[in-house]
Design a protein around this motif. Structure first.
Motif, PDB file in Angstrom:
ATOM      1  N   LEU A 262       0.773  -1.196   0.162  1.00  0.00           N
ATOM      2  CA  LEU A 262       0.150  -0.104  -0.043  1.00  0.00           C
ATOM      3  C   LEU A 262       0.757   1.216   0.058  1.00  0.00           C
ATOM      4  CD1 LEU A 262      -2.769  -1.205   2.543  1.00  0.00           C
ATOM      5  CD2 LEU A 262      -2.939  -0.832   0.098  1.00  0.00           C
ATOM      6  N   TYR A 263       1.960   1.324   0.750  1.00  0.00           N
ATOM      7  CA  TYR A 263       2.856   2.131   0.631  1.00  0.00           C
ATOM      8  C   TYR A 263       3.416   2.715  -0.496  1.00  0.00           C
ATOM      9  CZ  TYR A 263       7.190   5.042   2.127  1.00  0.00           C
ATOM     10  OH  TYR A 263       8.074   5.900   2.301  1.00  0.00           O
ATOM     11  N   LEU A 264       3.915   1.685  -1.121  1.00  0.00           N
ATOM     12  CA  LEU A 264       4.301   1.885  -2.430  1.00  0.00           C
ATOM     13  C   LEU A 264       3.562   2.464  -3.505  1.00  0.00           C
ATOM     14  CD1 LEU A 264       6.671  -1.764  -2.391  1.00  0.00           C
ATOM     15  CD2 LEU A 264       7.631   0.550  -2.576  1.00  0.00           C
ATOM     16  N   ILE A 265       2.410   1.730  -3.547  1.00  0.00           N
ATOM     17  CA  ILE A 265       1.255   2.154  -4.559  1.00  0.00           C
ATOM     18  C   ILE A 265       0.690   3.544  -4.357  1.00  0.00           C
ATOM     19  CG2 ILE A 265      -0.903   1.500  -5.505  1.00  0.00           C
ATOM     20  CD1 ILE A 265       1.739  -0.180  -6.250  1.00  0.00           C
ATOM     21  N   LYS A 272       9.111   7.225  -6.172  1.00  0.00           N
ATOM     22  CA  LYS A 272      10.281   6.998  -7.149  1.00  0.00           C
ATOM     23  C   LYS A 272      10.186   5.572  -6.950  1.00  0.00           C
ATOM     24  CE  LYS A 272      14.221   7.697  -5.236  1.00  0.00           C
ATOM     25  NZ  LYS A 272      15.314   8.373  -4.485  1.00  0.00           N
ATOM     26  N   PHE A 273       9.677   4.526  -6.159  1.00  0.00           N
ATOM     27  CA  PHE A 273       9.759   3.147  -6.258  1.00  0.00           C
ATOM     28  C   PHE A 273       8.197   2.591  -6.342  1.00  0.00           C
ATOM     29  CE2 PHE A 273      12.636   4.852  -2.981  1.00  0.00           C
ATOM     30  CZ  PHE A 273      14.120   4.681  -3.665  1.00  0.00           C
ATOM     31  N   GLY A 277       6.587  -1.584  -6.623  1.00  0.00           N
ATOM     32  CA  GLY A 277       5.353  -2.150  -6.000  1.00  0.00           C
ATOM     33  C   GLY A 277       4.341  -2.760  -7.220  1.00  0.00           C
ATOM     34  N   ILE A 278       4.297  -2.220  -8.320  1.00  0.00           N
ATOM     35  CA  ILE A 278       3.317  -2.616  -9.313  1.00  0.00           C
ATOM     36  C   ILE A 278       4.060  -4.004  -9.755  1.00  0.00           C
ATOM     37  CG2 ILE A 278       2.903  -2.122 -11.703  1.00  0.00           C
ATOM     38  CD1 ILE A 278       2.746   0.857 -10.947  1.00  0.00           C
ATOM     39  N   ALA A 279       5.345  -3.973 -10.085  1.00  0.00           N
ATOM     40  CA  ALA A 279       6.162  -5.244 -10.284  1.00  0.00           C
ATOM     41  C   ALA A 279       5.732  -6.391  -9.465  1.00  0.00           C
ATOM     42  CB  ALA A 279       7.384  -4.923 -10.371  1.00  0.00           C
ATOM     43  N   SER A 280       5.723  -6.145  -8.255  1.00  0.00           N
ATOM     44  CA  SER A 280       5.272  -7.041  -7.155  1.00  0.00           C
ATOM     45  C   SER A 280       3.907  -7.734  -7.457  1.00  0.00           C
ATOM     46  CB  SER A 280       5.450  -6.615  -5.848  1.00  0.00           C
ATOM     47  OG  SER A 280       6.653  -6.042  -5.400  1.00  0.00           O
TER      48      SER A 280
END
Length: 513
Positions: A262-265, A272-273, A277-280
């Motif tokens: 959730l943090y990454l998205i 920047k990262f 998250g999408i790749a995961s």
């Protein structure tokens, strides 16, 4: 000097956590015996090559190294996974640092790794999976380092590490595909214009090339393996269970993996990262569509745990909450430890899982790949009975007068691995088996001709029974909790005709099919 001391001081808790993770994995080594797959992979060390029937060559090379240094004990088999469990703690902490975390998130990510069910189980067994998880984490770490530094050397390192990772497990190709897709459509697509990227890709191809050539020369056995895997195991994969596994496998560390995703998205601080998250998500989606097993996704979890730790560091403002979170996670994990780590002997584990069923009405972890339910999880059931099998086989072997005119036949790779690896302490010869990579080492002719055969299977084959005048059951695996419960050892003596003639016809029939 002061900054150096402060860095050492900041790293000490991570080093302690790493050592602790190694310790808890070494502590339980003797509670269960060799795993069926460990016996196979350690047997590969007897014949190091550039490829094997179902796996790339790295696990065989490592097995060769470990057995030549430490021998064939459980300690020799389990030492490296335990050590690398500590390395993963350090790596997750470094990922957290690269994502913008400080001491708290680094420590929390380390704790998250230790309490994760998938880490507890994966790093207690000698299989390609524990190396695979480490490779996924290294590749993600190098990608993040490139994003943070813009140093092209990380692109070259990425390619070379990718080549080595494919020498361990082909599954990591799903990560590569996902990273390429999200990079191609995102702001980092300029990577593909970098010469360093292509130099790295070329370096990775050169590293991987020996196994690629081996696959081609041997008729691409990986395709046959995937076909059989789909037919016998993946067809039983339930997609709802697959999705639930994504929450269950990290155990209470799912509190971190979910927060990390959730943090990454969603969080602007992680923009920047976000592509990672999408790749995961893409990794999980691809494996879901292909009906892969739940654990095929665990490579992304250490990264998500680190991201989750950073998320909590930034989101929890009060000190008591930051202190309470890891304490609560640890306390919740302790009662569940036997699910991921064999902290008890077999009888204790059976009682533990039975108690869960009686108390909560669930059979967590006890459903085998074929959908059937047993007294223990499949991994645990696969770690019982092999010592007994090797002992019974030795009893049969000692009854043979002319040992040069005999050999030991096993129906599956677990039995063959038990004879080959555990049998070392009895002086047993390497087993002959048509299953797995053992098929590459089958003798085409026996000299002298065979007069005695030790046959290991659940029942005696009709062709063998008809060939020998005398067949005697020497013993069976007696533990009902063992997956191989009832597997028998037969001593077959006095063939009616030439065994070599029978063997030649048998090999011809197999090659025709």
């Amino acid at each position: 000097m002061r900054s150096y001391k402060s860095k050492i001081s900041a790293d000490l808790p991570i080093i302690f956590l790493a050592i602790f993770n190694i310790f808890i994995h070494l502590l339980v080594i003797g509670n269960l015996g060799f795993h069926r797959d460990e016996l196979l992979y350690f047997s590969l060390g007897q014949h190091p090559d550039f490829g094997f029937a179902t796996v790339p060559p790295m696990i065989g090379w490592i097995a060769w190294l470990m057995q030549n240094i430490f021998g064939y004990s459980l300690f020799a088999v389990r030492l490296l996974p335990a050590i690398l469990s500590g390395v993963l703690v350090i790596l997750a902490a470094e990922i957290a640092r690269e994502l913008g975390g400080t001491s708290y998130s680094r420590i929390l990510s380390g704790i998250g790794i230790i309490i994760s069910g998938f880490v507890l189980r994966t790093f207690s067994l000698f299989m390609p999976v524990f190396i695979d998880v480490l490779f996924w984490s290294i590749i993600i770490y190098l990608f993040i380092r490139f994003i943070n530094t813009s140093s092209d050397r990380y692109l070259i390192l990425l390619g070379i590490v990718a080549g080595f990772s494919l020498l361990n497990k082909y599954l990591i190709g799903v990560l590569f595909i996902s990273l390429v897709i999200v990079t191609a459509v995102g702001q980092n697509r300029k990577i593909f214009k970098s010469r360093s990227y292509w130099f790295g890709a070329l370096g990775g191809l050169i590293v991987f090339l020996p196994n690629l050539i081996w696959q081609i020369v041997n008729g691409l056995p990986v395709i046959g393996h995937l076909s059989e895997l789909w037919r016998t195991q993946l067809t039983h994969v339930d997609r709802v269970s697959f999705l639930l596994d994504q929450l269950i496998m990290p155990s209470w560390a799912s509190v971190l993996t979910i927060a990390g995703l959730l943090y990454l998205i969603l969080n602007k601080n992680a923009e920047k990262f976000r592509f990672l998250g999408i790749a995961s998500i893409l990794v999980i989606a691809i494996i879901f569509v292909l009906r892969g097993k739940g654990y095929y996704t665990i490579g992304v979890f250490p990264f998500l745990i680190a991201a989750g730790a950073v998320s909590y560091e930034k989101g929890l403002k009060k000190r008591w909450k930051k202190i309470a979170l890891p304490i609560v996670l640890i306390l919740l994990t302790i009662p569940m430890l036997p699910i991921g780590l064999p902290v008890f002997k077999p009888a204790g584990l059976v009682a533990y899982f039975k108690n869960i069923e009686l108390k909560y009405g669930i059979v967590i972890g006890r459903r085998f790949e074929d959908g059937s339910i047993h007294s223990l999880p499949q991994d645990y059931a696969d770690m019982i009975g092999w010592e007994e099998l090797a002992s019974i086989t030795n009893k049969a072997y000692q009854m043979i007068e002319d040992k040069k005119a005999s050999f030991i036949y096993c129906e599956n790779y677990g039995q063959a691995g038990a004879v080959t690896i555990i049998g070392k302490k009895y002086g047993l010869p390497e087993a002959v088996c048509f299953n797995e990579s053992f098929k590459y080492w089958i003798p085409t002719k026996f000299n002298p001709d065979i007069t005695s055969l030790i046959y290991i299977n659940d029942k005696l084959g009709k062709d063998v029974q008809m060939l020998f005048i005398k067949s005697t059951i020497i013993g069976k695996i007696s533990d009902p909790d063992a997956r191989e419960f009832g597997t028998a050892v037969y001593l077959c003596e006095d063939p009616k005709t030439s065994f070599n003639e029978f063997w030649t016809n048998r090999l011809k029939d197999l090659s025709d099919h």
